[in-house]
Write an enzyme that holds these catalytic residues in place. Structure first.
Site, PDB file in Angstrom:
ATOM      1  N   HIS A 142      83.717  48.302  58.277  1.00  0.00           N
ATOM      2  CA  HIS A 142      82.489  47.488  58.235  1.00  0.00           C
ATOM      3  C   HIS A 142      81.847  47.557  56.849  1.00  0.00           C
ATOM      4  CE1 HIS A 142      82.356  48.242  62.810  1.00  0.00           C
ATOM      5  NE2 HIS A 142      82.540  46.947  62.663  1.00  0.00           N
ATOM      6  N   LYS A 183      76.684  45.594  77.994  1.00  0.00           N
ATOM      7  CA  LYS A 183      77.455  46.755  77.524  1.00  0.00           C
ATOM      8  C   LYS A 183      76.582  47.983  77.413  1.00  0.00           C
ATOM      9  CE  LYS A 183      81.119  44.915  74.486  1.00  0.00           C
ATOM     10  NZ  LYS A 183      81.472  44.854  73.049  1.00  0.00           N
ATOM     11  N   ARG A 190      91.434  42.060  60.902  1.00  0.00           N
ATOM     12  CA  ARG A 190      92.395  43.149  60.695  1.00  0.00           C
ATOM     13  C   ARG A 190      93.830  42.668  60.884  1.00  0.00           C
ATOM     14  NH1 ARG A 190      90.037  47.307  64.749  1.00  0.00           N
ATOM     15  NH2 ARG A 190      89.667  45.301  65.721  1.00  0.00           N
ATOM     16  N   SER A 221      85.896  51.101  65.697  1.00  0.00           N
ATOM     17  CA  SER A 221      84.779  51.915  66.187  1.00  0.00           C
ATOM     18  C   SER A 221      85.268  52.817  67.315  1.00  0.00           C
ATOM     19  CB  SER A 221      83.655  51.016  66.678  1.00  0.00           C
ATOM     20  OG  SER A 221      83.156  50.228  65.629  1.00  0.00           O
TER      21      SER A 221
HETATM   22  N1  COA Z   1      87.921  47.112  59.436  1.00  0.00           N
HETATM   23  C1  COA Z   1      88.213  47.909  60.461  1.00  0.00           C
HETATM   24  N2  COA Z   1      87.779  47.681  61.718  1.00  0.00           N
HETATM   25  C2  COA Z   1      87.016  46.605  61.954  1.00  0.00           C
HETATM   26  C3  COA Z   1      86.666  45.717  60.919  1.00  0.00           C
HETATM   27  C4  COA Z   1      87.153  46.001  59.619  1.00  0.00           C
HETATM   28  N3  COA Z   1      86.880  45.199  58.602  1.00  0.00           N
HETATM   29  N4  COA Z   1      85.908  44.724  61.439  1.00  0.00           N
HETATM   30  C5  COA Z   1      85.792  44.983  62.748  1.00  0.00           C
HETATM   31  N5  COA Z   1      86.446  46.105  63.062  1.00  0.00           N
HETATM   32  C6  COA Z   1      86.572  46.682  64.414  1.00  0.00           C
HETATM   33  C7  COA Z   1      85.335  47.375  64.875  1.00  0.00           C
HETATM   34  O1  COA Z   1      85.360  48.718  64.501  1.00  0.00           O
HETATM   35  C8  COA Z   1      85.375  47.150  66.372  1.00  0.00           C
HETATM   36  O2  COA Z   1      86.213  48.110  66.989  1.00  0.00           O
HETATM   37  P1  COA Z   1      86.197  48.369  68.587  1.00  0.00           P
HETATM   38  O3  COA Z   1      86.883  47.213  69.209  1.00  0.00           O
HETATM   39  O4  COA Z   1      86.932  49.637  68.715  1.00  0.00           O
HETATM   40  O5  COA Z   1      84.758  48.490  68.998  1.00  0.00           O
HETATM   41  C9  COA Z   1      86.022  45.786  66.510  1.00  0.00           C
HETATM   42  O6  COA Z   1      86.755  45.603  65.320  1.00  0.00           O
HETATM   43  C10 COA Z   1      85.040  44.639  66.576  1.00  0.00           C
HETATM   44  O7  COA Z   1      83.735  45.070  66.449  1.00  0.00           O
HETATM   45  P2  COA Z   1      82.578  44.466  65.589  1.00  0.00           P
HETATM   46  O8  COA Z   1      83.007  44.061  64.236  1.00  0.00           O
HETATM   47  O9  COA Z   1      81.466  45.453  65.643  1.00  0.00           O
HETATM   48  O10 COA Z   1      82.225  43.120  66.278  1.00  0.00           O
HETATM   49  P3  COA Z   1      82.306  42.622  67.765  1.00  0.00           P
HETATM   50  O11 COA Z   1      83.627  41.962  67.973  1.00  0.00           O
HETATM   51  O12 COA Z   1      81.886  43.658  68.723  1.00  0.00           O
HETATM   52  O13 COA Z   1      81.156  41.498  67.666  1.00  0.00           O
HETATM   53  C11 COA Z   1      79.914  39.524  68.252  1.00  0.00           C
HETATM   54  C12 COA Z   1      81.140  40.418  68.488  1.00  0.00           C
HETATM   55  C13 COA Z   1      78.635  40.308  68.319  1.00  0.00           C
HETATM   56  C14 COA Z   1      80.017  38.864  66.883  1.00  0.00           C
HETATM   57  C15 COA Z   1      79.964  38.455  69.358  1.00  0.00           C
HETATM   58  O14 COA Z   1      80.085  39.089  70.605  1.00  0.00           O
HETATM   59  C16 COA Z   1      78.743  37.551  69.367  1.00  0.00           C
HETATM   60  O15 COA Z   1      78.612  36.671  68.536  1.00  0.00           O
HETATM   61  N6  COA Z   1      77.847  37.748  70.349  1.00  0.00           N
HETATM   62  C17 COA Z   1      76.650  36.926  70.524  1.00  0.00           C
HETATM   63  C18 COA Z   1      76.854  35.864  71.629  1.00  0.00           C
HETATM   64  C19 COA Z   1      77.582  34.662  71.085  1.00  0.00           C
HETATM   65  O16 COA Z   1      77.045  33.873  70.330  1.00  0.00           O
HETATM   66  N7  COA Z   1      78.873  34.502  71.506  1.00  0.00           N
HETATM   67  C20 COA Z   1      79.733  33.451  70.992  1.00  0.00           C
HETATM   68  C21 COA Z   1      79.543  32.122  71.641  1.00  0.00           C
HETATM   69  S1  COA Z   1      79.776  32.139  73.378  1.00  0.00           S
END
Ligand code: COA
Length: 161
Positions: free
Chosen positions: A18, A42, A91, A129
């Protein structure tokens, strides 16, 4: 016109992957808003406030980056902030399908906001994460995988038992 981007995520907890995206996103845009998504479905490991605190420390070196949290649709939040882009880290191939779906639905919801995916550095390709949490729960050391601010919060959690 100021180019504003939102970098959304659960950030539960923030990892070096991140931090890398924050650094590169801040270099690409005039303003980067790192936004913690509040998902009432969640049960997070760290509270929204804790994740915001950690990210504020991570953003301290980037004057054009700020931290916020949001609820509801990402595109609505991005629009309310005057953002024209959503930044995401990509990734492996497995991330592509999900990111493609998200970018497509977000584009359908709001054509004015585009998604910019930054390819994760290869050294973070295996990182997540969940891996950091798994290490912590099993007594491991996440040094080098998570920023100092996350490590401090994990140590505090460990000390609290
Ligand atoms: N390097 C290494 N790991 C990474 C990374 C990087 N550059 N970027 C992301 N990751 C990992 C994270 O560690 C995390 O790991 P996990 O699966 O073990 O938890 C995973 O990838 C993704 O997490 P994160 O980047 O924190 O994002 P997310 O996928 O949880 O986020 C939202 C999702 C919040 C963007 C999405 O749910 C959202 O937009 N929600 C709002 C509602 C909405 O508008 N939905 C869409 C329309 S219906």
């Amino acid at each position: 016109m100021k180019r504003i981007a939102v970098y959304p995520g659960s950030f539960d907890p923030p990892t070096m992957g991140h931090v890398d995206i924050i650094e590169r996103g801040a270099a690409l845009f005039d303003e980067l808003i790192v936004a913690v998504a509040v998902n009432s479905q969640k049960q997070p490991f760290f509270t929204t406030e804790e994740r915001v605190e950690i990210l504020k420390e991570c953003c301290a070196d980037y004057p054009n980056a700020r931290v916020d949290s949001f609820q509801g649709l990402l595109v609505d939040y991005a629009q309310s902030q005057g953002a024209s882009a959503i930044v995401r880290g990509l990734r492996a191939l497995s991330d592509f399908e999900y990111e493609f779906q998200m970018a497509s639905i977000n584009r359908k919801l709001n054509e004015q906001i585009d998604t910019v995916c930054l390819l994760t550095r290869w050294e973070h390709a295996y990182l997540s994460s969940s891996i950091v949490k798994e290490l912590f729960i099993n007594g491991g050391d996440a040094t080098g995988l998570a920023p100092e601010a996350t490590l401090k919060k994990l140590a505090k959690r460990r000390a609290a038992g």
